[in-house]
Write a protein that holds these residues in place. Structure first.
Motif, mmCIF file in Angstrom:
data_model
loop_
_atom_site.group_PDB
_atom_site.id
_atom_site.type_symbol
_atom_site.label_atom_id
_atom_site.label_comp_id
_atom_site.label_asym_id
_atom_site.label_seq_id
_atom_site.Cartn_x
_atom_site.Cartn_y
_atom_site.Cartn_z
ATOM 1 N N ASP A 102 -54.699 -18.378 -36.389
ATOM 2 C CA ASP A 102 -53.568 -18.018 -35.533
ATOM 3 C C ASP A 102 -53.917 -16.972 -34.473
ATOM 4 O O ASP A 102 -53.473 -17.064 -33.338
ATOM 5 C CB ASP A 102 -52.428 -17.517 -36.425
ATOM 6 N N GLU A 103 -54.659 -15.958 -34.844
ATOM 7 C CA GLU A 103 -55.067 -14.872 -33.938
ATOM 8 C C GLU A 103 -53.901 -14.226 -33.191
ATOM 9 O O GLU A 103 -54.029 -13.825 -32.040
ATOM 10 C CB GLU A 103 -56.130 -15.361 -32.956
ATOM 11 N N GLY A 104 -52.742 -14.179 -33.836
ATOM 12 C CA GLY A 104 -51.585 -13.521 -33.231
ATOM 13 C C GLY A 104 -50.718 -14.412 -32.371
ATOM 14 O O GLY A 104 -49.775 -13.928 -31.737
ATOM 15 N N PHE A 105 -50.985 -15.709 -32.345
ATOM 16 C CA PHE A 105 -50.209 -16.607 -31.484
ATOM 17 C C PHE A 105 -48.727 -16.598 -31.853
ATOM 18 O O PHE A 105 -47.865 -16.461 -30.981
ATOM 19 C CB PHE A 105 -50.752 -18.041 -31.542
ATOM 20 N N HIS A 106 -48.424 -16.735 -33.132
ATOM 21 C CA HIS A 106 -47.020 -16.787 -33.543
ATOM 22 C C HIS A 106 -46.328 -15.437 -33.356
ATOM 23 O O HIS A 106 -45.144 -15.391 -33.003
ATOM 24 C CB HIS A 106 -46.904 -17.305 -34.981
ATOM 25 N N THR A 107 -47.054 -14.357 -33.539
ATOM 26 C CA THR A 107 -46.488 -13.028 -33.271
ATOM 27 C C THR A 107 -46.131 -12.914 -31.797
ATOM 28 O O THR A 107 -45.074 -12.398 -31.430
ATOM 29 C CB THR A 107 -47.489 -11.921 -33.670
ATOM 30 N N ARG A 108 -47.002 -13.418 -30.941
ATOM 31 C CA ARG A 108 -46.749 -13.396 -29.493
ATOM 32 C C ARG A 108 -45.504 -14.209 -29.154
ATOM 33 O O ARG A 108 -44.694 -13.805 -28.324
ATOM 34 C CB ARG A 108 -47.983 -13.938 -28.758
ATOM 35 N N LEU A 109 -45.331 -15.372 -29.812
ATOM 36 C CA LEU A 109 -44.133 -16.181 -29.573
ATOM 37 C C LEU A 109 -42.866 -15.419 -29.967
ATOM 38 O O LEU A 109 -41.856 -15.481 -29.260
ATOM 39 C CB LEU A 109 -44.200 -17.497 -30.350
ATOM 40 N N VAL A 110 -42.917 -14.718 -31.079
ATOM 41 C CA VAL A 110 -41.763 -13.919 -31.516
ATOM 42 C C VAL A 110 -41.472 -12.828 -30.487
ATOM 43 O O VAL A 110 -40.313 -12.604 -30.119
ATOM 44 C CB VAL A 110 -41.992 -13.324 -32.924
ATOM 45 N N GLN A 111 -42.510 -12.156 -29.986
ATOM 46 C CA GLN A 111 -42.323 -11.112 -28.969
ATOM 47 C C GLN A 111 -41.658 -11.691 -27.718
ATOM 48 O O GLN A 111 -40.722 -11.099 -27.173
ATOM 49 C CB GLN A 111 -43.670 -10.488 -28.591
ATOM 50 N N MET A 112 -42.144 -12.846 -27.267
ATOM 51 C CA MET A 112 -41.573 -13.473 -26.073
ATOM 52 C C MET A 112 -40.134 -13.911 -26.314
ATOM 53 O O MET A 112 -39.289 -13.789 -25.421
ATOM 54 C CB MET A 112 -42.433 -14.654 -25.637
ATOM 55 N N THR A 113 -39.859 -14.403 -27.518
ATOM 56 C CA THR A 113 -38.500 -14.828 -27.851
ATOM 57 C C THR A 113 -37.546 -13.639 -27.831
ATOM 58 O O THR A 113 -36.443 -13.721 -27.271
ATOM 59 C CB THR A 113 -38.475 -15.517 -29.230
ATOM 60 N N LEU A 114 -37.953 -12.536 -28.420
ATOM 61 C CA LEU A 114 -37.101 -11.343 -28.441
ATOM 62 C C LEU A 114 -36.855 -10.809 -27.035
ATOM 63 O O LEU A 114 -35.731 -10.409 -26.697
ATOM 64 C CB LEU A 114 -37.721 -10.263 -29.336
ATOM 65 N N LYS A 115 -37.884 -10.828 -26.210
ATOM 66 C CA LYS A 115 -37.723 -10.380 -24.823
ATOM 67 C C LYS A 115 -36.749 -11.296 -24.081
ATOM 68 O O LYS A 115 -35.869 -10.830 -23.354
ATOM 69 C CB LYS A 115 -39.085 -10.367 -24.122
ATOM 70 N N ARG A 116 -36.886 -12.603 -24.282
ATOM 71 C CA ARG A 116 -35.992 -13.566 -23.636
ATOM 72 C C ARG A 116 -34.549 -13.366 -24.119
ATOM 73 O O ARG A 116 -33.607 -13.414 -23.321
ATOM 74 C CB ARG A 116 -36.470 -14.992 -23.919
#
Length: 187
Positions: free
Chosen positions: A159-173
Motif C-alpha cells: 500500500d505504501e500509504g495509498f489508502h491513507t492518502r485517499l482518506v486525507q483527500m476525502t476528508l479535505k473534500r
C-alpha cells in the motif's frame, strides 16, 4: 494465476506523469498494479486486454494529481482519450472511457462498450470495476478472486500509504464540499 510484475505500457504512462504524482508516484503505481492484477485475474489475458487494462489503470485516478481535484473522473477521462488518440487507438476510446467513468459504480456494469472476450463473461469495464473495488475496499470485497492471490499481489505491491492518502483527500473534500464529498461515486 499469473501476477504481472512489470507492464511496460503502464510504467511508461505513469512515468510520463511522475512529476504530477510527486511523492504519491510509488503508492499510486502500486495501486495501479494491484488493480491491473485483480482485473486480469478475472478474464482471458490477450495482448489487447492487457493493454486496455494497463491504459485504463494508469489513467483511472490520475486526474487527482494532474488536475489537482478530487472530482477527477472528467480530467482522467480526457487524459486517456488524448493518450489513445496519440497512439492511434481511438477504437478503444469508448471501452476505456466506460472503464474509467464507471470504476466507482456501486452496481455491476452490464454494457462495457465492447463485447466480452468470451460469451457469458462480464464486460471488461465490469471486471475493472471489480478490480478497483477489491483494492479500495482493502480486500474486503473479492468478487471470487482467490484470497491467496490477492494477498500475494498485495505483498508484491504494498500500500505504501495509498489508502491513507485517499482518506486525507476525502476528508479535505468533505470540508470544502460537504454536499458533494465523493463526486466520483456512481450508482
Amino acid at each position: 494465476m499469473q501476477i504481472y510484475d512489470q507492464v511496460t505500457l503502464l510504467d511508461e504512462i505513469l512515468g510520463a506523469h511522475r512529476a504530477a504524482l510527486g511523492c504519491d508516484y510509488e503508492p499510486y503505481r502500486h495501486h495501479c498494479y494491484r488493480v491491473l492484477n485483480f482485473t486480469l485475474a478475472q478474464c482471458e489475458n490477450t495482448a489487447d486486454t492487457v493493454s486496455k487494462v494497463a491504459i485504463a489503470t494508469a489513467f483511472h485516478d490520475l486526474g487527482i494529481w494532474t488536475a489537482r481535484t478530487f472530482d477527477y473522473l472528467p480530467p482522467s477521462r480526457r487524459l486517456a482519450r488524448d493518450y489513445l488518440d496519440s497512439i492511434a487507438r481511438s477504437a478503444w476510446q469508448a471501452e476505456i472511457d466506460i472503464m474509467i467513468a464507471q470504476h466507482h459504480r456501486m452496481r455491476p456494469i452490464r454494457d462495457g462498450g465492447a463485447e466480452p472476450a468470451r460469451p457469458g463473461e462480464p464486460p471488461l469495464a465490469e471486471l475493472f470495476r471489480r478490480g478497483d473495488w477489491i483494492d479500495v475496499s482493502l480486500r474486503w470485497l473479492t468478487f471470487d478472486v482467490p484470497r491467496d492471490f490477492i494477498a500475494e499481489v498485495c505483498d508484491r505491491f504494498p500500500d505504501e500509504g495509498f489508502h491513507t492518502r485517499l482518506v486525507q483527500m476525502t476528508l479535505k473534500r468533505m470540508a470544502t464540499h460537504p454536499f458533494s464529498p465523493l463526486p466520483m461515486m456512481r450508482l
